[in-house]
Design a protein around this motif. Structure first.
Motif, PDB file in Angstrom:
ATOM      1  N   SER A 105       1.229  -4.354  -1.450  1.00 45.12           N
ATOM      2  CA  SER A 105       1.587  -4.807  -0.108  1.00 45.12           C
ATOM      3  C   SER A 105       1.850  -3.654   0.847  1.00 45.12           C
ATOM      4  N   GLY A 106       2.236  -2.509   0.335  1.00 44.22           N
ATOM      5  CA  GLY A 106       2.377  -1.334   1.193  1.00 44.22           C
ATOM      6  C   GLY A 106       1.038  -0.951   1.802  1.00 44.22           C
ATOM      7  N   HIS A 140       9.421  -4.517   0.916  1.00 47.72           N
ATOM      8  CA  HIS A 140       9.155  -3.818   2.186  1.00 47.72           C
ATOM      9  C   HIS A 140      10.042  -4.399   3.290  1.00 47.72           C
ATOM     10  N   LYS A 143       9.564  -3.576   7.056  1.00 49.66           N
ATOM     11  CA  LYS A 143       8.311  -3.963   7.706  1.00 49.66           C
ATOM     12  C   LYS A 143       8.152  -5.473   7.866  1.00 49.66           C
TER      13      LYS A 143
END
Length: 245
Positions: A105-106, A140, A143
């Motif tokens: 997902s990064g 995350h 984000k």
């Protein structure tokens, strides 16, 4: 609601190269990652991503099974009924761990930012993608500002990779839409997830769609329900509209 275009891209990850598609129109207000169900990217999910993009989002639909390509295609109506496809699907889902998707997902976020997306990002997942959307928010938190799950399974187990176990890491708003009767997310799991999110002071809603079955949101599923699906769309668009400013 404006129309949206589709463009296929590749994304370099820690483990290889993932295929993905970006759906957008000319007026992008935020980015969203759409985490697929167990049957992979296909026209039904393309249509859903297109509809979401029409509300002003750049929508990224990545292939979470990229480590095992080629595979399929699978028929969502019979994939878990026929023994051969069931075995293949079970292996794909089991071989793509929550940790893998959280790490990927990064790279997915970076791909959206390369599209010019700035500011908070949303995540939405269906079936196996539901837990992955919530765990992406945990992995995350700087984000992802909004994470939604629809007919997601195993959201409230005591496993280390359960969203309930990772609730303390979530800073996003959370919406969970559960099927009325769903063996993969029974009432005891819903209660455990709700308790974990409350204790972590996560802004959340868990809503039970009475009468709906696991998979009701996705048009090519055998249990697709048009009324329930439209209810899901209203909730999702309002949720992202309120959060991804």
């Amino acid at each position: 609601m404006a129309s949206a275009s589709k463009r296929d891209i590749t994304i370099k990850t820690h483990d290889g190269v993932a295929r993905a598609s970006v759906f957008r129109n000319g007026q992008v207000k935020a980015g969203v990652i759409l985490y697929m169900d167990a049957f992979g990217p296909r026209p039904a999910l393309h249509d859903m991503a297109t509809r979401l993009a029409g509300h002003g989002y750049a929508v990224l639909l990545p292939d979470l099974f990229y480590r095992n390509t080629p595979y399929g295609p699978f028929d969502a109506k019979t994939g878990f009924v026929e023994e051969k496809s069931k075995a293949a699907l079970t292996a794909l889902v089991g071989g793509t761990t929550q940790e893998m998707t959280a790490r990927d997902s990064g790279a997915f976020i970076a791909a959206l930012e390369a599209e010019g997306v700035r500011g908070p990002i949303g995540a939405v997942g269906y079936c196996m993608g539901g837990g992955r959307a919530l765990n992406a928010a945990a992995a995350h938190p700087d984000k992802i500002a909004a994470a939604a799950s629809f007919h997601g399974g195993r959201l409230g187990t005591d496993a280390p990779d359960s969203p309930a176990s990772n609730a303390s890491k979530i800073k996003a708003r959370v919406y969970v839409g559960s099927a009325g009767v769903d063996g993969s997310f029974p009432p005891e799991q819903s209660a455990r997830l709700a308790q974990a999110l409350r204790q972590a002071e996560v802004d959340h809603v868990i809503e039970n769609y009475v009468g709906m079955q696991h998979g009701w949101c996705v048009p090519d599923h055998s249990v697709y329900d048009v009324v329930g699906a439209e209810r899901h769309w209203k909730r999702l668009i309002d949720f992202f509209g309120e959060t991804l400013r």
